[in-house]
Design a protein around this motif. Structure first.
Motif, PDB file in Angstrom:
ATOM      1  N   THR A 288       0.757  -1.108  -0.551  1.00 39.17           N
ATOM      2  CA  THR A 288       0.236   0.315   0.280  1.00 39.17           C
ATOM      3  C   THR A 288       1.058   1.152  -0.355  1.00 39.17           C
ATOM      4  OG1 THR A 288      -2.047  -1.220   1.522  1.00 39.17           O
ATOM      5  CG2 THR A 288      -2.040   1.180   1.601  1.00 39.17           C
ATOM      6  N   ARG A 289       0.927   2.633  -0.307  1.00 39.83           N
ATOM      7  CA  ARG A 289       1.105   3.100  -1.258  1.00 39.83           C
ATOM      8  C   ARG A 289       0.759   4.247  -1.237  1.00 39.83           C
ATOM      9  NH1 ARG A 289       3.716   0.083  -4.125  1.00 39.83           N
ATOM     10  NH2 ARG A 289       6.018  -1.654  -4.428  1.00 39.83           N
ATOM     11  N   LEU A 290       1.673   5.114  -0.586  1.00 35.11           N
ATOM     12  CA  LEU A 290       0.794   6.261  -0.837  1.00 35.11           C
ATOM     13  C   LEU A 290       1.434   7.886  -1.528  1.00 35.11           C
ATOM     14  CD1 LEU A 290      -1.588   9.191   0.534  1.00 35.11           C
ATOM     15  CD2 LEU A 290      -0.145   9.094   1.940  1.00 35.11           C
ATOM     16  N   TYR A 291       1.259   8.299  -2.930  1.00 31.06           N
ATOM     17  CA  TYR A 291       1.695   9.376  -3.451  1.00 31.06           C
ATOM     18  C   TYR A 291       1.640  10.638  -3.038  1.00 31.06           C
ATOM     19  CZ  TYR A 291       2.630   5.321  -5.975  1.00 31.06           C
ATOM     20  OH  TYR A 291       2.951   3.364  -6.633  1.00 31.06           O
ATOM     21  N   THR A 292       2.573  11.445  -2.411  1.00 31.59           N
ATOM     22  CA  THR A 292       2.466  12.503  -1.874  1.00 31.59           C
ATOM     23  C   THR A 292       3.562  13.183  -2.290  1.00 31.59           C
ATOM     24  OG1 THR A 292       1.667  13.416   0.442  1.00 31.59           O
ATOM     25  CG2 THR A 292       3.611  11.395   0.136  1.00 31.59           C
ATOM     26  N   SER A 293       3.721  14.557  -2.024  1.00 29.90           N
ATOM     27  CA  SER A 293       4.712  15.666  -2.079  1.00 29.90           C
ATOM     28  C   SER A 293       4.093  16.344  -0.668  1.00 29.90           C
ATOM     29  CB  SER A 293       3.773  16.722  -2.979  1.00 29.90           C
ATOM     30  OG  SER A 293       4.881  17.940  -2.957  1.00 29.90           O
ATOM     31  N   TYR A 294       6.044  16.363  -0.098  1.00 29.62           N
ATOM     32  CA  TYR A 294       6.300  16.960   1.732  1.00 29.62           C
ATOM     33  C   TYR A 294       5.941  17.949   1.907  1.00 29.62           C
ATOM     34  CZ  TYR A 294       8.933  13.266   1.806  1.00 29.62           C
ATOM     35  OH  TYR A 294       9.422  11.843   2.248  1.00 29.62           O
ATOM     36  N   ILE A 295       5.407  18.992   0.317  1.00 29.79           N
ATOM     37  CA  ILE A 295       4.667  20.979   0.290  1.00 29.79           C
ATOM     38  C   ILE A 295       3.116  20.484   0.216  1.00 29.79           C
ATOM     39  CG2 ILE A 295       4.819  21.245  -2.285  1.00 29.79           C
ATOM     40  CD1 ILE A 295       6.027  23.515   0.752  1.00 29.79           C
ATOM     41  N   CYS A 296       2.483  19.523  -1.025  1.00 35.82           N
ATOM     42  CA  CYS A 296       1.574  19.949  -1.185  1.00 35.82           C
ATOM     43  C   CYS A 296       0.501  19.860  -0.004  1.00 35.82           C
ATOM     44  CB  CYS A 296       0.912  18.878  -2.202  1.00 35.82           C
ATOM     45  SG  CYS A 296      -0.950  19.031  -2.252  1.00 35.82           S
ATOM     46  N   PRO A 297      -0.220  20.798   0.481  1.00 37.91           N
ATOM     47  CA  PRO A 297      -1.377  21.214   1.659  1.00 37.91           C
ATOM     48  C   PRO A 297      -2.932  19.900   1.780  1.00 37.91           C
ATOM     49  CG  PRO A 297      -2.170  23.204   0.510  1.00 37.91           C
ATOM     50  CD  PRO A 297      -0.757  22.438  -0.107  1.00 37.91           C
ATOM     51  N   TYR A 298      -3.010  19.425   0.611  1.00 37.42           N
ATOM     52  CA  TYR A 298      -3.556  18.107   0.518  1.00 37.42           C
ATOM     53  C   TYR A 298      -3.263  16.672   0.013  1.00 37.42           C
ATOM     54  CZ  TYR A 298      -6.319  21.894  -2.251  1.00 37.42           C
ATOM     55  OH  TYR A 298      -7.489  23.295  -2.450  1.00 37.42           O
ATOM     56  N   ALA A 299      -2.052  17.037  -0.025  1.00 34.40           N
ATOM     57  CA  ALA A 299      -1.489  15.956   0.410  1.00 34.40           C
ATOM     58  C   ALA A 299      -1.385  15.310   1.591  1.00 34.40           C
ATOM     59  CB  ALA A 299      -0.062  15.234  -0.588  1.00 34.40           C
ATOM     60  N   GLN A 300      -1.005  16.680   3.073  1.00 32.74           N
ATOM     61  CA  GLN A 300      -0.689  16.795   3.311  1.00 32.74           C
ATOM     62  C   GLN A 300      -1.418  16.107   4.867  1.00 32.74           C
ATOM     63  OE1 GLN A 300       0.611  20.591   5.069  1.00 32.74           O
ATOM     64  NE2 GLN A 300       1.187  19.576   7.398  1.00 32.74           N
ATOM     65  N   ARG A 301      -3.456  16.600   4.493  1.00 34.47           N
ATOM     66  CA  ARG A 301      -3.909  16.119   4.669  1.00 34.47           C
ATOM     67  C   ARG A 301      -3.907  14.303   5.275  1.00 34.47           C
ATOM     68  NH1 ARG A 301      -8.936  18.718   1.749  1.00 34.47           N
ATOM     69  NH2 ARG A 301      -9.355  20.792   2.584  1.00 34.47           N
ATOM     70  N   VAL A 302      -3.453  13.336   3.964  1.00 32.42           N
ATOM     71  CA  VAL A 302      -3.419  12.136   3.606  1.00 32.42           C
ATOM     72  C   VAL A 302      -2.707  11.586   4.283  1.00 32.42           C
ATOM     73  CG1 VAL A 302      -4.347  10.072   2.339  1.00 32.42           C
ATOM     74  CG2 VAL A 302      -5.082  12.286   1.658  1.00 32.42           C
ATOM     75  N   TRP A 303      -1.574  12.830   4.831  1.00 30.13           N
ATOM     76  CA  TRP A 303      -0.030  11.789   5.315  1.00 30.13           C
ATOM     77  C   TRP A 303      -0.389  11.507   6.954  1.00 30.13           C
ATOM     78  CZ3 TRP A 303       4.934  15.542   4.939  1.00 30.13           C
ATOM     79  CH2 TRP A 303       5.830  14.550   5.206  1.00 30.13           C
ATOM     80  N   ILE A 304      -1.458  13.271   7.403  1.00 27.84           N
ATOM     81  CA  ILE A 304      -1.666  13.468   8.724  1.00 27.84           C
ATOM     82  C   ILE A 304      -2.278  12.472   9.116  1.00 27.84           C
ATOM     83  CG2 ILE A 304      -2.782  14.918  10.113  1.00 27.84           C
ATOM     84  CD1 ILE A 304      -2.416  17.179   9.041  1.00 27.84           C
ATOM     85  N   ALA A 305      -3.540  11.840   7.983  1.00 31.98           N
ATOM     86  CA  ALA A 305      -4.554  10.848   8.283  1.00 31.98           C
ATOM     87  C   ALA A 305      -3.899   9.387   9.167  1.00 31.98           C
ATOM     88  CB  ALA A 305      -5.616  10.566   7.712  1.00 31.98           C
ATOM     89  N   ARG A 306      -3.286   8.862   8.300  1.00 33.64           N
ATOM     90  CA  ARG A 306      -2.038   7.642   7.883  1.00 33.64           C
ATOM     91  C   ARG A 306      -1.487   7.253   9.304  1.00 33.64           C
ATOM     92  NH1 ARG A 306       3.853   7.306   6.857  1.00 33.64           N
ATOM     93  NH2 ARG A 306       4.902   5.759   5.942  1.00 33.64           N
ATOM     94  N   ASN A 307      -0.721   9.378   9.627  1.00 33.05           N
ATOM     95  CA  ASN A 307       0.397   8.638  10.594  1.00 33.05           C
ATOM     96  C   ASN A 307      -0.581   8.815  12.036  1.00 33.05           C
ATOM     97  OD1 ASN A 307       2.293   9.917   8.720  1.00 33.05           O
ATOM     98  ND2 ASN A 307       2.852  11.511   9.781  1.00 33.05           N
ATOM     99  N   TYR A 308      -1.482   9.198  12.403  1.00 34.20           N
ATOM    100  CA  TYR A 308      -2.728   9.442  13.486  1.00 34.20           C
ATOM    101  C   TYR A 308      -3.232   7.834  13.490  1.00 34.20           C
ATOM    102  CZ  TYR A 308      -6.415  10.926  16.542  1.00 34.20           C
ATOM    103  OH  TYR A 308      -7.183  10.789  17.976  1.00 34.20           O
ATOM    104  N   LYS A 309      -3.242   7.404  12.438  1.00 33.14           N
ATOM    105  CA  LYS A 309      -3.530   5.836  12.784  1.00 33.14           C
ATOM    106  C   LYS A 309      -2.746   5.325  12.976  1.00 33.14           C
ATOM    107  CE  LYS A 309      -7.379   4.501  10.596  1.00 33.14           C
ATOM    108  NZ  LYS A 309      -8.598   4.933  12.023  1.00 33.14           N
ATOM    109  N   GLY A 310      -1.489   5.390  12.620  1.00 31.93           N
ATOM    110  CA  GLY A 310      -0.295   4.118  13.558  1.00 31.93           C
ATOM    111  C   GLY A 310      -0.249   3.627  12.677  1.00 31.93           C
TER     112      GLY A 310
END
Length: 285
Positions: A77-99
């Motif tokens: 399972t891969r999250l394609y993201t960007s460290y600067i994009c706020p939309y991608a940051q949303r999903v990154w936070i959710a992924r982190n919060y759920k461990g």
């Protein structure tokens, strides 16, 4: 995605913004070649688990046009993201919060020099975020934070209370209006739209008294707004001399409590980096 410069077209939708940048995230021992709706949530972990993340994740470098693709559709399972994009940051936070750091692999994409294989073989929309899961790829940040909450274990991001659920959907629907109001006001003389947008949030934060967040307890609504408030706060101070926290005690408390959420802290950028990138994006020429 369209890049904005001096003027904002009247039909601009915030999700169309190109948040690519040449600002690189900081990594330890960075190599010299580095480039920058179902809601059946599995609620088997206490919300306190969100605070249990102690080890800071070592972030991989961004992949660019010279980078080989990962072994696609191999069950990872891969999250394609960007460290600067706020939309991608949303999903990154959710992924982190759920461990889910060990279950959802970060694959950062260099938005200014995107690898051709990303559009051709992964996500034809050629933007981030997108999620590769169960041999398919889906996108759109608000859909993805709901998807991650409902399809993966970890503390729930969506309330059981029907009143809170209804209010959550109202606030999520407002996110585009909020972003658009701030963006369109950046070049104008009036701050009325900005004040109205943040007054709306201040009122929303007053609805429930069982915690400092939009729904009382931390939820996907906080995740939806956090990356944008993180950017607009220093940007408006710099460009408009406008302090969004002035006269808004609920917002002050919300920002303070958000900054205690480890899952969010791990995704934050340096404020000056954000200001420089956004000024370049919106205030050029």
């Amino acid at each position: 995605m369209n890049t904005l410069t001096l003027k904002f077209p009247h039909n601009l939708h915030p999700n169309s913004l190109n948040y690519s940048t040449n600002i690189s995230p900081k990594f330890p021992n960075k190599p010299s070649s580095f480039h920058p709706l179902s809601f059946n949530s599995k609620r088997n972990i206490s919300p306190l688990a969100s605070m249990a993340v102690t080890a800071e994740e070592v972030l991989p470098p961004s992949l660019d046009s010279t980078s080989e693709p990962p072994p696609l559709f191999d069950g990872t399972t891969r999250l394609y993201t960007s460290y600067i994009c706020p939309y991608a940051q949303r999903v990154w936070i959710a992924r982190n919060y759920k461990g889910l750091q060990d279950k959802i692999k970060l694959v950062p994409i260099d938005l200014e020099n995107r690898p051709a294989w990303y559009k051709e073989r992964v996500y034809p929309e050629n933007k981030v975020p997108s999620l590769e899961h169960n041999n398919k790829v889906t996108g759109e940040s608000l859909d993805l934070i709901k998807y991650i909450d409902s399809h993966f274990e970890g503390p729930s991001l969506y309330p059981d209370d029907p009143n809170k659920r209804q209010f959550a959907e109202e606030l999520l629907s407002y996110t585009d209006t909020f972003n658009r109001a701030v963006i369109f006001s950046l070049k104008g003389d009036s701050q009325n739209e900005i004040n109205a947008a943040f007054d709306y949030l201040e009122t929303a934060l007053s609805k429930f008294n069982d915690g400092p967040f939009f729904l009382g307890q931390f939820s996907l609504v906080d995740i939806a707004f956090a990356p944008f408030i993180e950017r607009f706060h220093p940007l408006l101070l710099d460009v408009k001399k406008c302090d969004i926290t002035s006269g808004r005690p609920k917002l002050v408390s919300w920002i303070e409590e958000m900054n205690k959420i480890e899952a969010y802290k791990q995704t934050k950028r340096d404020p000056q980096e954000l200001v420089d990138a956004l000024k370049k994006r919106f205030m050029a020429n």
